[in-house]
Every structure is written in C-alpha cells, then in structure tokens.
Design a protein around this motif. Sequence first.
Motif, short mmCIF file in Angstrom:
data_model
loop_
_atom_site.label_atom_id
_atom_site.label_comp_id
_atom_site.label_asym_id
_atom_site.label_seq_id
_atom_site.Cartn_x
_atom_site.Cartn_y
_atom_site.Cartn_z
N GLY A 94 -6.10 -12.02 0.89
CA GLY A 94 -6.49 -12.79 -0.28
C GLY A 94 -7.99 -13.01 -0.35
O GLY A 94 -8.76 -12.49 0.46
N GLY A 95 -8.40 -13.76 -1.35
CA GLY A 95 -9.81 -14.09 -1.53
C GLY A 95 -9.94 -15.51 -2.03
O GLY A 95 -8.96 -16.15 -2.41
N HIS A 96 -11.18 -16.00 -2.08
CA HIS A 96 -11.42 -17.37 -2.52
C HIS A 96 -11.64 -17.39 -4.04
O HIS A 96 -12.75 -17.53 -4.54
CB HIS A 96 -12.62 -17.95 -1.77
N TYR A 97 -10.50 -17.26 -4.74
CA TYR A 97 -10.52 -17.35 -6.19
C TYR A 97 -10.36 -18.82 -6.59
O TYR A 97 -9.91 -19.66 -5.80
CB TYR A 97 -9.37 -16.51 -6.78
N SER A 98 -10.72 -19.14 -7.83
CA SER A 98 -10.68 -20.55 -8.23
C SER A 98 -9.26 -21.09 -8.31
O SER A 98 -9.06 -22.31 -8.34
CB SER A 98 -11.39 -20.73 -9.58
N THR A 99 -8.27 -20.21 -8.31
CA THR A 99 -6.86 -20.62 -8.32
C THR A 99 -6.30 -20.70 -6.89
O THR A 99 -5.08 -20.57 -6.71
CB THR A 99 -6.02 -19.61 -9.13
N LEU A 100 -7.16 -20.91 -5.91
CA LEU A 100 -6.80 -20.76 -4.50
C LEU A 100 -5.49 -21.46 -4.13
O LEU A 100 -4.54 -20.82 -3.68
CB LEU A 100 -7.93 -21.27 -3.62
N ASP A 101 -5.42 -22.77 -4.29
CA ASP A 101 -4.23 -23.50 -3.84
C ASP A 101 -3.04 -23.31 -4.77
O ASP A 101 -1.91 -23.11 -4.31
CB ASP A 101 -4.56 -24.99 -3.69
N LEU A 102 -3.28 -23.36 -6.06
CA LEU A 102 -2.16 -23.20 -6.99
C LEU A 102 -1.61 -21.79 -6.91
O LEU A 102 -0.40 -21.58 -6.90
CB LEU A 102 -2.59 -23.52 -8.42
N GLY A 103 -2.49 -20.79 -6.82
CA GLY A 103 -2.02 -19.42 -6.69
C GLY A 103 -1.19 -19.23 -5.44
O GLY A 103 -0.15 -18.55 -5.46
N GLY A 104 -1.62 -19.85 -4.33
CA GLY A 104 -0.85 -19.77 -3.10
C GLY A 104 0.52 -20.40 -3.23
O GLY A 104 1.53 -19.88 -2.75
N SER A 105 0.57 -21.54 -3.91
CA SER A 105 1.86 -22.21 -4.13
C SER A 105 2.78 -21.36 -4.99
O SER A 105 3.98 -21.25 -4.73
CB SER A 105 1.64 -23.57 -4.80
N LEU A 106 2.21 -20.73 -6.01
CA LEU A 106 3.03 -19.88 -6.88
C LEU A 106 3.57 -18.67 -6.13
O LEU A 106 4.71 -18.25 -6.35
CB LEU A 106 2.20 -19.42 -8.08
N VAL A 107 2.76 -18.12 -5.22
CA VAL A 107 3.20 -16.96 -4.44
C VAL A 107 4.48 -17.28 -3.67
O VAL A 107 5.39 -16.46 -3.57
CB VAL A 107 2.08 -16.50 -3.48
N THR A 108 4.55 -18.50 -3.13
CA THR A 108 5.72 -18.87 -2.32
C THR A 108 6.98 -19.05 -3.15
O THR A 108 8.06 -19.25 -2.59
CB THR A 108 5.45 -20.16 -1.51
N GLU A 109 6.87 -18.99 -4.47
CA GLU A 109 8.06 -18.99 -5.31
C GLU A 109 8.74 -17.62 -5.31
O GLU A 109 9.89 -17.49 -5.70
CB GLU A 109 7.70 -19.38 -6.75
#
Length: 316
Positions: free
Chosen positions: A135-150
């Motif tokens: 991954g990378g340090h995109y501005s959606t860092l935490d929310l994107g990570g949470s969505l991935v776990t869906e």
Amino acid sequence: MKENKRRSRDTRYSSYLHPRWWPTWLGIAVMWLAAWLPLRLQWWLGRRIGDLAYRFAAHRRHITEVNIRLCFPELSEQEQQALVKKSFQANGIGVMELGLAWFRNPTSFIPVTRVHGLEYVDTALAKGRGILLLGGHYSTLDLGGSLVTEYIEADVMQRDHNNPLMNAVMTRARARRYGMVLDSKNLRGLLKQLKNNRVVWYATDQDYGRKGIVFAPFFGVPAGTITATSRIAERSGCAVVPFSHFRREHEPGYDIYFHPPLANFPSGDEMADATQVNRAIENEIRKHPDQYLWMHRRFKTRPSKDDPDLYGKGAG
C-alpha cells in the motif's frame, strides 16, 4: 523514553482519565460526532480544513510544493500550485474520514465502493504463501484499509501515533477490522502471519533514514527506499500485491484496486526490486495525484550526505 513507548501502546481507555488528556478526548468527541454527518457534508468540511491548512501551515505547504515540483516537472507553475492546494483539500477530507474509519461500520459504505482486481488476491492466496499487500500513504489511508477488510481478511502493520490516547483509539479501531495489528518493527510477527497464509497491509513509501535502503527512482527522483520488502518476500515466498484506494471525485464513493503480484520478485537485485516497488506505487498515485500524502519529506535522505537539502533548512 521507555516509559513513553510503553504508554503509547497502552490501549486501555482507563489509563487516560487524567485532566491532561481532556483536550484529546474533546477532539475525539468532535471526530465521533462528525463521523455521523452526511458524506457530502463531510467532504465539504474536509476541503475547508484543507483550505485552512494550506493557508496557515506554511511549513507543510513548502514541503508539498517541493515534492510536487520535483515529481511533476511537466506541469506549469500554476498547475503545480493548483495540485498543491487540491492535495491539502484531499488530505483535509482524509482527516474527516478518520472518524468514519474509527467509529462507524464500513459495511454502510459497501453500496458506494467498487473493488477492482480481487481475483489477484484469491489466486495468490491459493498458493498458500501469504500476501504482502503493498500500500501507500493515500489520503484515504484508514478508511480505505477498513473498506478492504470488508472483502478480504487481512492484518496490518502500523507505526504508533505520537499521541498515546489517539494511538489507543486508532489501534482499537484497527483491531476491530484487522485480524492482527502488528508494530511496524515486528518483522518476526509479520513473517509468522505470512507463513499462515495471511494478507498483511504493508507500506514502504516514506523516508525512514539511511539504514537498510537503496536510492531508487520515485517519479524520477532518487529516493531512499527500504530493501526489507525484498528480504521479506525471499524469506516467506509471499506474493507482493500492489493495491490502492481512492475516493471518487464527482460522486460520493470509493474505489479499491488490487493488481497482479510483482513479477520476478525478489530478483536478487535490491535496486531492481526497490525500483519495481516504487514504480508500482507511483502508478497508483498517478490515478489521483492529489490524494497522496505529499506533506511528508519523501526525499529527505539524499544519496550523499554532502547533497543539498531539497527542502531547505528548517523543513521538518
């Protein structure tokens, strides 16, 4: 120093009842309340936060200007400055999205999320050697990570937040989403999870100093790039799968991208491997260049200690 380190990993809320933590608790309460606002309103507020930061955070604005000037020389001065401002707005929205990631169930965002390339994860997992999710340090860092776990089961490596109470909130939130939250220096734990055929979120796109790096091109600029990715892949036999996550520009919603594993990786050539890693991240950034964390001094460490500081004296 050791006491601060122990404190930073204490995730018991009961440890933060002293009045000196009350300002942080107030900020957390504001984040919690804002997390329940309509998404369009959150994005609007985030842009205003970004506008304020652009105006008053001259220090970070200078770093961003230098990074964008180095990485996008083909843009005119006016276009570069527009990208700087847009980047502040995107990262302001990212601040608002922290509340979404930490305090709301990402399931509610599935209807506005599109996933691309999930088959690459399934194919790699079928080989039984785990996945290093690049991954990378995109501005959606935490929310994107949470969505991935869906969509997939995953673990995450994290660097502790400097504020121990914020770190407790962040770690507890991530622990609800990820199978395991690993310290960024816990290489043994990472290898164990890969051996168990787990997917582990991993980022390499920041400047970590001069130790264990090569200077590989990042947007054509020599950037200190850690070589640990190659060693992890060699020791574990895992697949290294680039992925990214962005918010859509013209409608509320998010896109998650998975890509084929890096080919011939590791190759036995640390420079070639680091170059491939940087290129994979660069390709994702170019999708939405404003949604990257340009406020970080990515080119702080120079190939020679005698090279001039690209950010000038006093940049932090």
